[in-house]
Design a protein around this motif. Structure first.
Motif, PDB file in Angstrom:
ATOM      1  N   ALA A  68      28.725  32.093  32.235  1.00 12.76           N
ATOM      2  CA  ALA A  68      28.898  31.682  33.168  1.00 12.76           C
ATOM      3  C   ALA A  68      30.811  31.829  33.604  1.00 12.76           C
ATOM      4  O   ALA A  68      31.208  32.651  34.260  1.00 12.76           O
ATOM      5  N   ALA A  69      31.656  31.178  32.206  1.00 14.62           N
ATOM      6  CA  ALA A  69      32.560  32.118  31.906  1.00 14.62           C
ATOM      7  C   ALA A  69      33.034  34.190  32.497  1.00 14.62           C
ATOM      8  O   ALA A  69      33.735  34.289  32.627  1.00 14.62           O
ATOM      9  N   GLN A  70      31.914  34.740  31.166  1.00 15.77           N
ATOM     10  CA  GLN A  70      31.950  36.546  32.043  1.00 15.77           C
ATOM     11  C   GLN A  70      31.608  36.394  32.932  1.00 15.77           C
ATOM     12  O   GLN A  70      31.943  37.538  33.173  1.00 15.77           O
ATOM     13  N   LYS A  71      30.742  36.100  34.046  1.00 21.47           N
ATOM     14  CA  LYS A  71      30.320  35.829  35.633  1.00 21.47           C
ATOM     15  C   LYS A  71      31.988  35.790  35.672  1.00 21.47           C
ATOM     16  O   LYS A  71      32.220  36.448  36.965  1.00 21.47           O
ATOM     17  N   ALA A  72      32.128  34.759  35.952  1.00 21.96           N
ATOM     18  CA  ALA A  72      34.052  34.333  36.487  1.00 21.96           C
ATOM     19  C   ALA A  72      35.266  36.007  36.520  1.00 21.96           C
ATOM     20  O   ALA A  72      35.613  36.040  37.194  1.00 21.96           O
ATOM     21  N   TRP A  73      35.356  35.535  34.926  1.00 21.15           N
ATOM     22  CA  TRP A  73      35.417  37.270  34.350  1.00 21.15           C
ATOM     23  C   TRP A  73      35.106  38.244  35.091  1.00 21.15           C
ATOM     24  O   TRP A  73      36.484  39.484  36.195  1.00 21.15           O
ATOM     25  N   ALA A  74      34.184  38.910  35.105  1.00 16.95           N
ATOM     26  CA  ALA A  74      34.100  39.932  36.299  1.00 16.95           C
ATOM     27  C   ALA A  74      33.961  40.005  37.796  1.00 16.95           C
ATOM     28  O   ALA A  74      34.727  40.524  38.314  1.00 16.95           O
ATOM     29  N   ARG A  75      33.985  38.607  38.781  1.00 17.12           N
ATOM     30  CA  ARG A  75      34.535  38.359  39.938  1.00 17.12           C
ATOM     31  C   ARG A  75      35.360  38.142  39.854  1.00 17.12           C
ATOM     32  O   ARG A  75      36.033  39.272  40.903  1.00 17.12           O
ATOM     33  N   LEU A  76      36.480  38.102  38.868  1.00 19.13           N
ATOM     34  CA  LEU A  76      37.795  37.900  38.622  1.00 19.13           C
ATOM     35  C   LEU A  76      38.534  39.508  39.021  1.00 19.13           C
ATOM     36  O   LEU A  76      39.731  39.675  39.623  1.00 19.13           O
ATOM     37  N   ASP A  77      37.841  39.971  37.827  1.00 24.43           N
ATOM     38  CA  ASP A  77      38.244  41.852  38.154  1.00 24.43           C
ATOM     39  C   ASP A  77      38.326  42.914  38.761  1.00 24.43           C
ATOM     40  O   ASP A  77      38.878  43.116  39.024  1.00 24.43           O
ATOM     41  N   ALA A  78      37.525  42.300  39.711  1.00 26.60           N
ATOM     42  CA  ALA A  78      36.536  42.847  40.621  1.00 26.60           C
ATOM     43  C   ALA A  78      37.412  42.655  41.632  1.00 26.60           C
ATOM     44  O   ALA A  78      38.343  43.097  42.821  1.00 26.60           O
ATOM     45  N   GLU A  79      38.047  40.821  42.325  1.00 25.84           N
ATOM     46  CA  GLU A  79      39.114  40.774  43.188  1.00 25.84           C
ATOM     47  C   GLU A  79      40.112  41.312  43.453  1.00 25.84           C
ATOM     48  O   GLU A  79      41.239  42.042  44.160  1.00 25.84           O
ATOM     49  N   HIS A  80      40.645  41.173  41.924  1.00 25.45           N
ATOM     50  CA  HIS A  80      41.606  41.931  41.023  1.00 25.45           C
ATOM     51  C   HIS A  80      41.729  42.916  41.886  1.00 25.45           C
ATOM     52  O   HIS A  80      42.993  43.814  41.986  1.00 25.45           O
ATOM     53  N   ASP A  81      41.126  44.233  41.170  1.00 22.50           N
ATOM     54  CA  ASP A  81      40.547  45.610  42.268  1.00 22.50           C
ATOM     55  C   ASP A  81      41.280  46.055  43.150  1.00 22.50           C
ATOM     56  O   ASP A  81      41.958  46.390  43.565  1.00 22.50           O
ATOM     57  N   ALA A  82      40.314  44.616  43.776  1.00 22.86           N
ATOM     58  CA  ALA A  82      40.373  45.043  45.346  1.00 22.86           C
ATOM     59  C   ALA A  82      42.280  44.352  45.837  1.00 22.86           C
ATOM     60  O   ALA A  82      42.709  45.294  46.813  1.00 22.86           O
ATOM     61  N   LEU A  83      42.381  43.248  44.875  1.00 21.17           N
ATOM     62  CA  LEU A  83      43.509  43.312  45.633  1.00 21.17           C
ATOM     63  C   LEU A  83      45.424  44.162  45.527  1.00 21.17           C
ATOM     64  O   LEU A  83      45.811  44.505  46.062  1.00 21.17           O
ATOM     65  N   VAL A  84      44.919  45.459  44.222  1.00 18.56           N
ATOM     66  CA  VAL A  84      45.727  46.078  44.018  1.00 18.56           C
ATOM     67  C   VAL A  84      45.559  47.241  44.823  1.00 18.56           C
ATOM     68  O   VAL A  84      45.966  47.926  44.977  1.00 18.56           O
ATOM     69  N   ALA A  85      44.100  47.625  45.573  1.00 16.93           N
ATOM     70  CA  ALA A  85      44.003  48.277  46.390  1.00 16.93           C
ATOM     71  C   ALA A  85      44.472  48.184  47.420  1.00 16.93           C
ATOM     72  O   ALA A  85      44.987  49.370  48.370  1.00 16.93           O
ATOM     73  N   GLU A  86      44.050  46.741  48.256  1.00 13.18           N
ATOM     74  CA  GLU A  86      45.293  46.335  49.313  1.00 13.18           C
ATOM     75  C   GLU A  86      46.694  46.063  49.374  1.00 13.18           C
ATOM     76  O   GLU A  86      47.251  47.144  49.791  1.00 13.18           O
ATOM     77  N   LEU A  87      47.078  46.530  48.015  1.00 16.38           N
ATOM     78  CA  LEU A  87      48.729  46.700  47.710  1.00 16.38           C
ATOM     79  C   LEU A  87      48.964  47.687  47.807  1.00 16.38           C
ATOM     80  O   LEU A  87      50.125  48.018  48.259  1.00 16.38           O
ATOM     81  N   ALA A  88      48.386  48.891  47.540  1.00 16.84           N
ATOM     82  CA  ALA A  88      48.436  50.380  47.612  1.00 16.84           C
ATOM     83  C   ALA A  88      48.272  50.250  49.099  1.00 16.84           C
ATOM     84  O   ALA A  88      48.854  51.272  49.011  1.00 16.84           O
ATOM     85  N   ARG A  89      47.274  50.440  49.730  1.00 12.27           N
ATOM     86  CA  ARG A  89      47.134  50.420  50.734  1.00 12.27           C
ATOM     87  C   ARG A  89      48.257  50.067  52.188  1.00 12.27           C
ATOM     88  O   ARG A  89      49.227  50.761  52.905  1.00 12.27           O
ATOM     89  N   ILE A  90      49.127  48.671  51.396  1.00 13.03           N
ATOM     90  CA  ILE A  90      50.369  48.074  52.700  1.00 13.03           C
ATOM     91  C   ILE A  90      51.765  49.666  51.755  1.00 13.03           C
ATOM     92  O   ILE A  90      52.650  49.105  52.649  1.00 13.03           O
ATOM     93  N   GLU A  91      52.063  49.743  50.507  1.00 14.29           N
ATOM     94  CA  GLU A  91      53.127  50.307  50.497  1.00 14.29           C
ATOM     95  C   GLU A  91      52.710  51.389  50.491  1.00 14.29           C
ATOM     96  O   GLU A  91      54.348  51.968  51.342  1.00 14.29           O
ATOM     97  N   GLU A  92      51.660  52.234  50.783  1.00 11.18           N
ATOM     98  CA  GLU A  92      51.760  52.799  51.888  1.00 11.18           C
ATOM     99  C   GLU A  92      52.006  53.297  52.603  1.00 11.18           C
ATOM    100  O   GLU A  92      53.037  54.319  53.274  1.00 11.18           O
ATOM    101  N   ALA A  93      51.668  52.643  53.785  1.00 12.77           N
ATOM    102  CA  ALA A  93      51.665  52.169  55.379  1.00 12.77           C
ATOM    103  C   ALA A  93      53.265  52.183  55.383  1.00 12.77           C
ATOM    104  O   ALA A  93      53.937  52.682  55.767  1.00 12.77           O
ATOM    105  N   GLN A  94      54.242  50.851  54.687  1.00 12.67           N
ATOM    106  CA  GLN A  94      55.089  50.861  54.405  1.00 12.67           C
ATOM    107  C   GLN A  94      56.435  52.208  54.083  1.00 12.67           C
ATOM    108  O   GLN A  94      57.403  52.664  54.784  1.00 12.67           O
TER     109      GLN A  94
END
Length: 118
Positions: A68-94
């Motif tokens: 269960a912890a490994q599944k949660a880790w994988a989900r949080l890792d994917a969410e982290h990657d998505a947030l990093v990509a969104e941050l890069a897009r926002i910083e690029e627009a700024q």
């Protein structure tokens, strides 16, 4: 020797099988001791068995929680990657807006200058 003394002598030197009263008590003590040791070993084996079952259940529970912890880790890792990509897009627009203001001399439109297209 008299006959009575011969009888006593005969009983004193009789084989052990003729001493039934003392033999019965000895056998009884030995049987009780064997029963006690048997019970001690049975209880010991039962405790070891119970400990083995409990430990096995703990291992299974730990494996389940680890999965269960490994599944949660994988989900949080994917969410982290998505947030990093969104941050890069926002910083690029700024940064695009900052470059447009600084290099090209563009500015934000005043109110009323914006036109919404259908």
């Amino acid at each position: 020797m008299t006959r009575a003394s011969l009888g006593l002598l005969h009983l004193a030197h009789a084989p052990a099988r003729f001493h039934t009263a003392s033999m019965a008590w000895t056998d009884l003590r030995e049987r009780k001791a064997l029963i006690r040791w048997g019970l001690v070993f049975a209880v010991g084996f039962a405790l070891v068995g119970a400990l083995h079952v409990w430990l096995r259940l703990q291992v299974l529970d730990t494996r389940y929680r680890l999965g269960a912890a490994q599944k949660a880790w994988a989900r949080l890792d994917a969410e982290h990657d998505a947030l990093v990509a969104e941050l890069a897009r926002i910083e690029e627009a700024q940064s695009i807006e900052a470059m447009a203001l600084a290099r090209l001399g563009l500015k934000r439109p005043d109110s009323g200058q914006e036109v919404l297209l259908p």
